[in-house]
Design a protein around this motif. Structure first.
Motif, PDB file in Angstrom:
ATOM      1  N   ALA A 102      12.364   0.360   5.905  1.00 44.67           N
ATOM      2  CA  ALA A 102      12.261   1.511   4.999  1.00 44.67           C
ATOM      3  C   ALA A 102      13.282   1.481   3.876  1.00 44.67           C
ATOM      4  CB  ALA A 102      12.423   2.811   5.802  1.00 44.67           C
ATOM      5  N   ASN A 103      14.376   0.736   4.062  1.00 43.57           N
ATOM      6  CA  ASN A 103      15.416   0.675   3.032  1.00 43.57           C
ATOM      7  C   ASN A 103      15.327  -0.603   2.209  1.00 43.57           C
ATOM      8  OD1 ASN A 103      16.135  -0.573   5.497  1.00 43.57           O
ATOM      9  ND2 ASN A 103      18.293  -0.602   4.937  1.00 43.57           N
ATOM     10  N   GLN A 104      14.164  -1.249   2.208  1.00 41.18           N
ATOM     11  CA  GLN A 104      13.963  -2.470   1.438  1.00 41.18           C
ATOM     12  C   GLN A 104      12.711  -2.363   0.585  1.00 41.18           C
ATOM     13  OE1 GLN A 104      13.505  -5.475   4.480  1.00 41.18           O
ATOM     14  NE2 GLN A 104      15.637  -6.126   4.303  1.00 41.18           N
ATOM     15  N   LEU A 105      12.727  -3.133  -0.500  1.00 39.11           N
ATOM     16  CA  LEU A 105      11.509  -3.457  -1.217  1.00 39.11           C
ATOM     17  C   LEU A 105      11.105  -4.877  -0.835  1.00 39.11           C
ATOM     18  CD1 LEU A 105      12.285  -1.960  -4.731  1.00 39.11           C
ATOM     19  CD2 LEU A 105      10.548  -1.172  -3.121  1.00 39.11           C
ATOM     20  N   ALA A 106       9.998  -5.345  -1.365  1.00 37.39           N
ATOM     21  CA  ALA A 106       9.534  -6.683  -1.035  1.00 37.39           C
ATOM     22  C   ALA A 106      10.460  -7.747  -1.617  1.00 37.39           C
ATOM     23  CB  ALA A 106       8.115  -6.882  -1.562  1.00 37.39           C
ATOM     24  N   ALA A 107      10.359  -8.962  -1.065  1.00 36.78           N
ATOM     25  CA  ALA A 107      11.063 -10.146  -1.564  1.00 36.78           C
ATOM     26  C   ALA A 107      12.581  -9.963  -1.551  1.00 36.78           C
ATOM     27  CB  ALA A 107      10.570 -10.519  -2.958  1.00 36.78           C
ATOM     28  N   HIS A 108      13.085  -9.353  -0.487  1.00 30.68           N
ATOM     29  CA  HIS A 108      14.525  -9.142  -0.296  1.00 30.68           C
ATOM     30  C   HIS A 108      15.150  -8.298  -1.394  1.00 30.68           C
ATOM     31  CE1 HIS A 108      15.901 -12.371   2.847  1.00 30.68           C
ATOM     32  NE2 HIS A 108      14.872 -11.659   3.262  1.00 30.68           N
ATOM     33  N   MET A 109      14.357  -7.509  -2.076  1.00 21.84           N
ATOM     34  CA  MET A 109      14.911  -6.584  -3.051  1.00 21.84           C
ATOM     35  C   MET A 109      15.121  -5.220  -2.397  1.00 21.84           C
ATOM     36  SD  MET A 109      12.990  -7.609  -6.633  1.00 21.84           S
ATOM     37  CE  MET A 109      11.447  -8.254  -5.990  1.00 21.84           C
TER      38      MET A 109
ATOM     39  N   LEU B  23       0.830  -1.203   0.000  1.00 19.12           N
ATOM     40  CA  LEU B  23       0.000   0.000   0.000  1.00 19.12           C
ATOM     41  C   LEU B  23       0.866   1.254   0.000  1.00 19.12           C
ATOM     42  CD1 LEU B  23      -2.754   1.466   0.317  1.00 19.12           C
ATOM     43  CD2 LEU B  23      -2.490   1.166   2.792  1.00 19.12           C
ATOM     44  N   ALA B  24       1.865   1.291   0.889  1.00 16.99           N
ATOM     45  CA  ALA B  24       2.671   2.497   1.029  1.00 16.99           C
ATOM     46  C   ALA B  24       3.612   2.696  -0.158  1.00 16.99           C
ATOM     47  CB  ALA B  24       3.465   2.438   2.325  1.00 16.99           C
ATOM     48  N   LYS B  25       4.386   1.649  -0.487  1.00 11.39           N
ATOM     49  CA  LYS B  25       5.452   1.815  -1.473  1.00 11.39           C
ATOM     50  C   LYS B  25       4.965   1.728  -2.910  1.00 11.39           C
ATOM     51  CE  LYS B  25       8.970   0.221   1.766  1.00 11.39           C
ATOM     52  NZ  LYS B  25       9.831  -0.888   2.224  1.00 11.39           N
ATOM     53  N   GLY B  26       3.814   1.095  -3.119  1.00 14.07           N
ATOM     54  CA  GLY B  26       3.323   0.973  -4.477  1.00 14.07           C
ATOM     55  C   GLY B  26       2.188   1.896  -4.834  1.00 14.07           C
ATOM     56  N   PHE B  27       1.426   2.367  -3.829  1.00 17.60           N
ATOM     57  CA  PHE B  27       0.195   3.083  -4.144  1.00 17.60           C
ATOM     58  C   PHE B  27       0.117   4.468  -3.513  1.00 17.60           C
ATOM     59  CE2 PHE B  27      -0.335  -1.346  -4.797  1.00 17.60           C
ATOM     60  CZ  PHE B  27      -0.972  -1.414  -6.017  1.00 17.60           C
ATOM     61  N   LEU B  28       0.735   4.644  -2.358  1.00 21.03           N
ATOM     62  CA  LEU B  28       0.832   5.988  -1.796  1.00 21.03           C
ATOM     63  C   LEU B  28       2.099   6.691  -2.255  1.00 21.03           C
ATOM     64  CD1 LEU B  28      -0.358   5.421   1.893  1.00 21.03           C
ATOM     65  CD2 LEU B  28      -1.716   5.861  -0.167  1.00 21.03           C
ATOM     66  N   GLY B  29       3.085   5.921  -2.694  1.00 23.39           N
ATOM     67  CA  GLY B  29       4.311   6.500  -3.220  1.00 23.39           C
ATOM     68  C   GLY B  29       5.324   6.904  -2.179  1.00 23.39           C
ATOM     69  N   THR B  30       5.251   6.309  -0.977  1.00 23.08           N
ATOM     70  CA  THR B  30       6.221   6.634   0.058  1.00 23.08           C
ATOM     71  C   THR B  30       6.889   5.367   0.560  1.00 23.08           C
ATOM     72  OG1 THR B  30       6.550   7.654   2.221  1.00 23.08           O
ATOM     73  CG2 THR B  30       4.461   6.518   1.881  1.00 23.08           C
ATOM     74  N   ALA B  31       8.173   5.464   0.819  1.00 18.14           N
ATOM     75  CA  ALA B  31       8.899   4.350   1.448  1.00 18.14           C
ATOM     76  C   ALA B  31       9.086   4.581   2.940  1.00 18.14           C
ATOM     77  CB  ALA B  31      10.257   4.170   0.771  1.00 18.14           C
ATOM     78  N   ASN B  32       8.360   5.540   3.495  1.00 23.16           N
ATOM     79  CA  ASN B  32       8.442   5.786   4.939  1.00 23.16           C
ATOM     80  C   ASN B  32       7.635   4.721   5.688  1.00 23.16           C
ATOM     81  OD1 ASN B  32      10.069   8.048   4.653  1.00 23.16           O
ATOM     82  ND2 ASN B  32       8.326   9.438   4.499  1.00 23.16           N
TER      83      ASN B  32
ATOM     84  N   ARG C 233      12.902   5.698  -3.833  1.00 21.09           N
ATOM     85  CA  ARG C 233      14.090   5.823  -2.993  1.00 21.09           C
ATOM     86  C   ARG C 233      13.761   5.327  -1.592  1.00 21.09           C
ATOM     87  NH1 ARG C 233      12.040  11.008  -3.554  1.00 21.09           N
ATOM     88  NH2 ARG C 233      11.490  12.081  -1.602  1.00 21.09           N
ATOM     89  N   GLU C 234      14.803   5.038  -0.843  1.00 19.94           N
ATOM     90  CA  GLU C 234      14.631   4.543   0.507  1.00 19.94           C
ATOM     91  C   GLU C 234      13.870   5.554   1.364  1.00 19.94           C
ATOM     92  OE1 GLU C 234      18.354   3.510   2.249  1.00 19.94           O
ATOM     93  OE2 GLU C 234      18.794   1.923   0.795  1.00 19.94           O
ATOM     94  N   GLY C 235      13.109   5.017   2.320  1.00 18.26           N
ATOM     95  CA  GLY C 235      12.407   5.867   3.258  1.00 18.26           C
ATOM     96  C   GLY C 235      13.219   6.115   4.514  1.00 18.26           C
TER      97      GLY C 235
ATOM     98  N   PHE D   2      16.391  -0.834  -3.222  1.00 14.68           N
ATOM     99  CA  PHE D   2      16.014   0.254  -4.122  1.00 14.68           C
ATOM    100  C   PHE D   2      17.045   0.481  -5.225  1.00 14.68           C
ATOM    101  CE2 PHE D   2      13.130   1.064  -0.673  1.00 14.68           C
ATOM    102  CZ  PHE D   2      12.011   1.616  -1.283  1.00 14.68           C
ATOM    103  N   THR D   3      17.224  -0.543  -6.065  1.00 15.18           N
ATOM    104  CA  THR D   3      17.964  -0.346  -7.311  1.00 15.18           C
ATOM    105  C   THR D   3      16.960  -0.044  -8.418  1.00 15.18           C
ATOM    106  OG1 THR D   3      17.829  -2.687  -7.907  1.00 15.18           O
ATOM    107  CG2 THR D   3      19.714  -1.989  -6.558  1.00 15.18           C
ATOM    108  N   PRO D   4      17.381   0.611  -9.493  1.00 18.23           N
ATOM    109  CA  PRO D   4      16.428   0.891 -10.586  1.00 18.23           C
ATOM    110  C   PRO D   4      15.779  -0.378 -11.126  1.00 18.23           C
ATOM    111  CG  PRO D   4      18.419   2.204 -10.862  1.00 18.23           C
ATOM    112  CD  PRO D   4      18.686   1.261  -9.717  1.00 18.23           C
TER     113      PRO D   4
END
Length: 924
Positions: A384-391, A156-165, A413-415, A393-395
């Motif tokens: 905050a410094n991760q994406l899902a599935a152990h990924m 919800l936050a990182k994909g739809f609200l646009g925040t990594a916080n 970018r990282e939150g 914030f690389t392009p």
């Protein structure tokens, strides 16, 4: 939101409303309305530490359940610790938040409909984004959430609200391990498994009081020691219960772990004990790391001076490590909770990489996780410094996750990590916050400052299952009830990467059944969330990432419901089983080589000073968990350490005029706490230890994280909780007392019961309040003679009292119509306070005859009192143990177990039992 199809999961097409009809991501796994567990025994998982024990829950049909260990679960094989065994005592609804609440203006929280509450959440987040942008909103999550909860909030936050916080309280316990793994391995990979503890010839525990904090694993280690002679080395500033069982205990100065392992790396090189083939084939950066190690610890004597460990003990450890092939180095909060925690982790990993002792049976670095699902949160990007599935914030990863989710506003970018996130709240850069399943007003460093920050948010939503907490006292705009353990449905991942199902065995209470994701993301239950999570882990993976659940990406609901504990990776087309990483290299860095890391010279973030000359170490007690919102409900778990305390070395105490049991005020540049003094030679001079569990909900001024500074590790963002400079001063009190109340918790602030210092604890039949005050016994009697004072305490009926002014004693009791004690009060001079273990049994007594009531006011049962609790599982007290030891010369641990059952269940009391036996064994 408009829902559409994505590769392997649900997603969003087009530029949808960034908020939409907000739904509740704290419990997507709620049973559907009308659905209740039908099995007589439910296989589920423990909600406490990262061991991940399997449980058997048998509902009683009245809202409770009996709990037992699951013999078939590979994490615990049926064993439980005292906390897990007492879970059945924590299932009541008396402390639960059962309905959505909302505050208008400065008014109190009032019950509202779900539509109104969720609409207010949507409005709060939408307004902040419209006025201040997506980075003005944030989520603060918890290792108590299930993986499906975590996944939904993160998406919800990182994909739809646009925040990594989006960060989590796991930042406070395991973030340095995550950073250390990523620096060394290129991924947050735990290389080993629990079975390595069975197979190792040497286990090194660093910053881990496993006998108390991971007792099921410690019992497993004890079994290995008995069966195959496994040696145990413990590295810790304190002589803990774990250290008392070690073959070698290294008591280092706080914060100097890096020195010990830098010295070990240098020693291994000098002794010719390196695996040069492994280093050449699978690693890079060794020469720089070795040069730094030699600079930090050029020889054993230099390492001894810098670390505070005697040179002979260091030499013994270094030889033992060098000469033993099968070595597991297990580490926990003493390593992680440091402003240099990541360097400590990498210093440990360096020694295993240098010897090739990684990923093979019985060897490797191993992180003992603190929370039940800290690992699951790390898997779905809960940091905050991760994406899902152990990924991260690389392009490439941002693009991959965005395509999989079909995310309209993908964070790029990282939150902000937890401490920085709350700094941004204080600075008004973050305007809206959603707290889920955690208590940051107690657990964050500089806790007083965090409270002020929470109170100034434009919008604060809290999702929790308790009615009262320090964070809920910060005036949220919305409070949403969450499902509790026993009602939730999903998965958790333990410290060895094993996924277990947490299954509901109780129906959702109150209006909590409204929780879920019905319209927002199109999931019809937790199985659908899990499938999407598993699908993302395998999406465009092809072995390039460690975390892969591809074989589970198509699991149907029935198979999900029946899912047995399984360890990842679970790749499509591969058989499952215990999996280790890195024995043959294959790291997840770009060149597939591990990285040696050259650590910085260690130093505490805030060293001691003349104004604050003592170093405070914080941690856990044996039988409590976090801020006691669950364990605090259990009478047997409150017996071992019923009140907030600070452990001091007797010499430090004597210099300050502090005696055992005195009230002590600790103060730092950031705050203060008042605790009871506990004197112990096991506490190193110049240091203190205080547990983290008490809050303003359970005691007055006992939040030790108010003393901790906000300095963090520059890589992990984890604060230093193991080295705060403080001063200690004795607090004078005229009287100390105990108020026993049947049923409901004691009154808190209502005069005349309020006291200068107090702490509440559950006891069998009700609650007890321990207190201290400047008033003498006569003043207490004058304040309490009125009938309304007792009504405030929940007691009425026949009264008896005893007033001995010259002795400084006042005692009183009230009896209900059935002749049971409704409330009792014991007040004495501060130098000789009443003992809880001598009076708490009064609430358990049935009909007390009128002629016997005055005798109860003696407040002492010298002949039969069990004394302070030692064994929580069977309620065995110190006096009962001492009587047996005195009566039977030569009594041993087995005999204590046979006669009193002490130490025969979870075993976490066994070190204390051994200490009781040692004086008897040494006697002529």
């Amino acid at each position: 939101m408009v829902m559409g199809e994505t590769p392997g999961g649900n997603g969003v097409d087009g530029e949808a409303d960034p908020i939409g009809p907000i739904v509740h991501p704290t419990a997507p796994t709620a049973p559907r309305a009308g659905r209740a567990p039908v099995r007589s025994v439910v296989h589920t998982a423990c909600p406490y530490c990262g061991v991940g024990c399997g449980l058997l829950a048998r509902p009683d049909g009245r809202g409770g359940a009996t709990i037992a260990g699951d013999p078939a679960h590979p994490a615990n094989h049926g064993k439980l610790c005292s906390k897990g065994a007492a879970l059945g005592e924590t299932l009541g609804l008396g402390t639960r938040l059962l309905h959505p609440m909302m505050r208008q203006g400065a008014g109190p929280l009032r019950r509202v409909s779900w539509d109104d509450a969720l609409g207010r959440v949507a409005e709060g987040f939408r307004t902040a984004i419209e006025r201040h942008g997506p980075d003005s909103v944030s989520f603060y999550l918890s290792g108590q959430l299930l993986t499906e909860d975590y996944y939904a909030a993160n998406k919800l936050a990182k994909g739809f609200l646009g925040t990594a916080n989006v960060d989590t309280n796991s930042r406070l316990c395991m973030a340095s391990t995550v950073s250390g793994h990523r620096r060394a391995f290129g991924s947050d990979t735990v290389p080993g498994v629990y079975a390595d503890l069975d197979l190792a010839d040497l286990v090194v525990l660093v910053g881990s009081n496993a006998a108390w904090c991971h007792p099921v694993l410690f019992r497993r280690l004890e079994a290995a020691r008995a069966a195959r002679g496994t040696r145990l080395v413990v590295i810790d500033p304190r002589h803990t219960a774990t250290a008392s069982e070690a073959d070698l205990a290294l008591h280092l100065n706080p914060g100097k772990d890096t020195i010990i392992f830098a010295g070990l790396l240098a020693f291994l090189a000098e002794a010719g004990r390196l695996d040069t083939a492994y280093i050449a084939a699978h690693t890079s950066g060794f020469e720089a790391a070795l040069a730094r190690a030699r600079a930090l610890a050029p020889d054993i004597d230099a390492a001894a001076r810098a670390s505070g460990v005697p040179a002979a003990d260091l030499a013994a450890f270094y030889r033992l490590f060098a000469e033993t092939e099968r070595v597991v180095t297990a580490f926990s909060q003493g390593v992680n909770q440091s402003a240099q925690g990541t360097d400590k982790v990498n210093a440990i990993i360096n020694c295993h990489l240098a010897t090739g002792r990684i990923g093979r049976p019985g060897m490797g670095p191993f992180s003992l996780t603190g929370q039940p699902n800290a690992m699951g949160g790390r898997e779905v990007g809960g940091l905050a410094n991760q994406l899902a599935a152990h990924m991260v914030f690389t392009p490439e990863a941002i693009d991959r996750v965005g395509r999989y989710w079909r995310a309209p506003r993908m964070a790029t970018r990282e939150g902000l990590k937890a401490v920085a996130l709350f700094e941004a709240i204080a600075e008004r850069r973050i305007r809206a916050l959603w707290v889920m399943g955690t208590n940051p007003a107690v657990s964050l460093p500089e806790a007083d400052r965090q409270r002020k920050a929470l109170a100034q948010l434009d919008f604060l939503a809290i999702s929790d299952n308790v009615l009262a907490s320090d964070t809920l006292a910060c005036q949220p705009h919305v409070a949403l009830p969450a499902l509790g353990w026993g009602e939730k449905d999903g998965t958790v991942t333990n410290s060895e990467r094993r996924i277990s199902r947490q299954r509901p065995f109780l129906p959702p209470p109150g209006e909590a059944r409204r929780l879920g994701f019905a319209g927002a993301f199109g999931w019809d239950g937790p199985a659908a969330v899990f499938r999407e999570h598993a699908g993302l882990s395998a999406f465009e993976n092809d072995g390039t990432r460690d975390f892969d659940l591809g074989a589970l990406a198509t699991v149907d609901t029935a198979a999900y419901d029946a899912l047995a504990p399984v360890q990842w990776p679970v790749r499509a087309g591969e058989t499952t089983g215990e999996t280790r990483f890195f024995a043959e290299g294959g790291f997840f860095t770009p060149d597939r080589r591990a990285r040696f890391v050259a650590p910085e010279a260690p130093a505490l973030a805030q060293p001691a000073s003349p104004a604050f000359p003592l170093v405070l170490l914080t941690g856990r007690t044996r039988d409590q968990w976090h801020t006691m919102t669950r364990t605090g409900l259990s009478p047997r778990l409150g017996g071992h350490a019923p009140a907030p305390f600070v452990a001091m070395n007797p010499a430090d105490a004597a210099r300050r005029g502090i005696g055992a049991g005195d009230l002590v005020r600790l103060s730092s540049p950031h705050g203060a706490a008042t605790l009871l003094a506990q004197l112990s030679a096991d506490q190193p001079p110049g240091t203190l230890f205080a547990p983290i569990h008490w809050s303003d909900t359970t005691a007055s001024g006992a939040r030790v994280n108010a003393l901790i500074g906000a300095e963090v590790d520059p890589v992990s963002g984890q604060p230093e909780s193991k080295g705060a400079p403080v001063r200690a001063e004795r607090v004078d009190a005229a009287t100390r007392g105990i108020l026993l109340v049947r049923g409901a918790a004691p009154v808190r602030d209502a005069a005349p019961w309020s006291a200068a210092w107090w702490a509440d604890v559950a006891v069998a039949g009700g609650h007890a309040r321990l207190f201290a005050d400047a008033r003498d016994a006569t003043a207490w009697r004058q304040a309490l003679w009125r009938e309304e004072a007792w009504r405030q305490a929940g007691a009425s009926g026949t009264a008896v009292e005893h007033d001995d002014g010259p002795a400084g004693l006042y005692r009183a009791a009230r009896f209900d119509a059935d002749g049971r004690v409704a409330a009792a009060l014991f007040i004495g001079p501060a130098v000789a306070p009443p003992r809880l273990d001598a009076v708490k049994h009064l609430l358990e007594q049935a009909n007390v005859a009128p002629e016997a009531r005055r005798a109860l006011l003696r407040g002492v049962d010298a002949a039969g009192s069990p004394g302070p609790q030692v064994c929580a599982c069977f309620g065995v007290g110190r006096h009962a143990l001492e009587r047996l030891v005195a009566a039977e010369p030569g009594v041993d641990l087995a005999t204590l177990g046979e006669r009193l059952k002490a130490g025969t269940a979870c075993g976490s009391c066994r070190p204390e039992l051994c200490r009781l036996l040692r004086p008897a064994a040494a006697a002529p």
